[in-house]
Design an enzyme around this catalytic site. Structure first.
Site, PDB file in Angstrom:
ATOM      1  N   LYS A  34       0.838  -1.204   0.000  1.00 16.58           N
ATOM      2  CA  LYS A  34       0.000   0.000   0.000  1.00 16.58           C
ATOM      3  C   LYS A  34       0.872   1.253   0.000  1.00 16.58           C
ATOM      4  O   LYS A  34       0.600   2.228  -0.700  1.00 16.58           O
ATOM      5  CB  LYS A  34      -0.941  -0.008   1.218  1.00 16.58           C
ATOM      6  CG  LYS A  34      -2.063  -1.041   1.089  1.00 16.58           C
ATOM      7  CD  LYS A  34      -2.832  -1.276   2.382  1.00 16.58           C
ATOM      8  CE  LYS A  34      -3.819  -2.433   2.188  1.00 16.58           C
ATOM      9  NZ  LYS A  34      -4.525  -2.815   3.428  1.00 16.58           N
ATOM     10  N   GLN A  64      -4.745  -1.840   9.649  1.00 13.42           N
ATOM     11  CA  GLN A  64      -4.614  -3.138   8.991  1.00 13.42           C
ATOM     12  C   GLN A  64      -5.216  -4.227   9.890  1.00 13.42           C
ATOM     13  O   GLN A  64      -4.849  -4.366  11.045  1.00 13.42           O
ATOM     14  CB  GLN A  64      -3.129  -3.428   8.704  1.00 13.42           C
ATOM     15  CG  GLN A  64      -2.880  -4.691   7.911  1.00 13.42           C
ATOM     16  CD  GLN A  64      -3.465  -4.628   6.489  1.00 13.42           C
ATOM     17  OE1 GLN A  64      -3.360  -3.614   5.798  1.00 13.42           O
ATOM     18  NE2 GLN A  64      -4.104  -5.702   6.063  1.00 13.42           N
ATOM     19  N   ASP A 116     -11.129   2.763   4.229  1.00 17.14           N
ATOM     20  CA  ASP A 116     -11.435   1.339   4.077  1.00 17.14           C
ATOM     21  C   ASP A 116     -12.951   1.106   4.010  1.00 17.14           C
ATOM     22  O   ASP A 116     -13.404   0.034   3.626  1.00 17.14           O
ATOM     23  CB  ASP A 116     -10.871   0.539   5.263  1.00 17.14           C
ATOM     24  CG  ASP A 116      -9.628  -0.260   4.875  1.00 17.14           C
ATOM     25  OD1 ASP A 116      -9.402  -0.454   3.668  1.00 17.14           O
ATOM     26  OD2 ASP A 116      -8.898  -0.700   5.791  1.00 17.14           O
TER      27      ASP A 116
END
Ligand code: NDP
Length: 295
Positions: free
Chosen positions: A55, A99, A122
């Protein structure tokens, strides 16, 4: 006798990343703002570390600032919450990503709830998911992997409206939001999960299958209606003595069999995987544009 068209996620993702780079440059030149993404990684899971590294690399390549926080496995939930709160209030940060999975002593719900919905790139905040589920409401962000699946269908001009779609898997991060998105696009959606009886009977009715299970080669030829379109989200390592690593990655769908009956299919790797990161960059850009009211 393979006949299915290959849906090239790698190529589409590359094109989207070029579009994003151009927009990031235009934003910098016009208003002097660089989009910024903050990533929080707790613990030392190898797979999570790899995702975070990829990422970051993708951000660098498209001109987006990335900020990474690595916390040890035994950190407290409060420490994570403190970082989130700092990023919520930091004007140089437009997207915040934690994460997953978190270490088991932390409450994922508390952590995700703490992210400002304006920076929830997200798309996992319950308010964003709730809006996704309700008609007439707009989420600020749509989760990256399912968004990437729909984007692939759009870019290949595959019609969704009025079609029968089956999503295999109902996880919060892929299956469930994928089903909601297909429904928003006017598909008639069924969801198959681990307790579904005779899943192949249901998948065989689908014009579009999105599979997000995590079981190698589970979906066989007999599960697929001739001409169906298949989006395979699964990423599963299987032993491969011919590979220097000793393993290779396959999807949930038995690719060689599916190619005989499907009209189009995503490969693994090179299908949905690259789209997920492209959508994260896109969500970060969308956020920066919205916060700075830049069109
Ligand atoms: P989860 O393990 O969270 O969810 C798996 C889902 O599959 C569950 O809903 C489960 O049902 C269902 N399931 C399990 N066994 C069966 C079965 N035999 N038949 C039908 N359904 C079944 O996984 P994720 O959603 O996080 O990920 C799914 C796959 O996608 C994995 O391979 C993962 O690596 C990959 N992935 C790929 C991404 C990408 O960028 N391409 C991003 C995220 C994930 P139940 O709810 O009943 O337990």
């Amino acid at each position: 006798d393979a006949s299915a068209k290959v849906i090239d996620g790698k190529a589409v993702a590359k094109q989207i990343r070029e579009e994003i780079s151009a927009e990031v440059s235009r934003m910098k030149e016009t208003i002097g703002v660089t989009p910024g993404l903050a990533v929080i990684l707790v613990g030392d899971r190898k797979d999570s570390a790899t995702y975070v590294r990829n990422k970051k690399k993708a951000c660098d390549n498209s001109g987006i600032n990335s900020l990474e926080v690595n916390l040890p496995e035994d950190s407290t939930e409060q420490e994570v919450l403190n970082f989130i709160s700092g990023f919520n209030n930091d004007p140089s940060v437009h997207g915040i990503l934690v994460q997953l999975p978190l270490p088991s002593h932390m409450n994922e719900q508390n952590v995700l709830n703490a992210i400002s919905i304006e920076k929830d790139v997200d798309g996992f905040h319950p308010l964003n998911i709730g809006r996704l589920a309700m008609s007439g409401r707009e989420p600020l962000f749509v989760p990256c992997t399912p968004k990437g699946c729909i984007e692939l269908l759009h870019r290949y001009d595959i019609p969704i409206k009025g079609k029968r779609a089956v999503v295999i898997g109902r996880s919060n991060i892929v299956g469930m939001p994928a089903a909601l998105l297909l429904q928003r696009e006017d598909a008639t959606v069924s969801i198959v999960h681990s307790r579904t009886k005779n899943p192949e009977e249901i998948t065989r009715q689908a014009d579009i299958i999105i599979s997000a299970v995590g079981k190698p080669n589970m979906v066989r030829e007999s599960w697929i209606k001739p001409g169906a379109v298949i989006i395979d989200v699964g990423i599963n390592p299987v032993d491969d003595p011919n590979s220097p690593r000793g393993y290779k990655l396959v999807g949930d769908v038995y690719y060689e069999e599916a190619c005989k009956v499907a009209s189009a299919i995503t490969p693994v790797p090179g299908g949905v995987g690259p789209m997920t990161i492209a959508m994260l960059l896109q969500n970060t850009l969308i956020s920066a544009k919205r916060i700075h009211n830049f069109q």
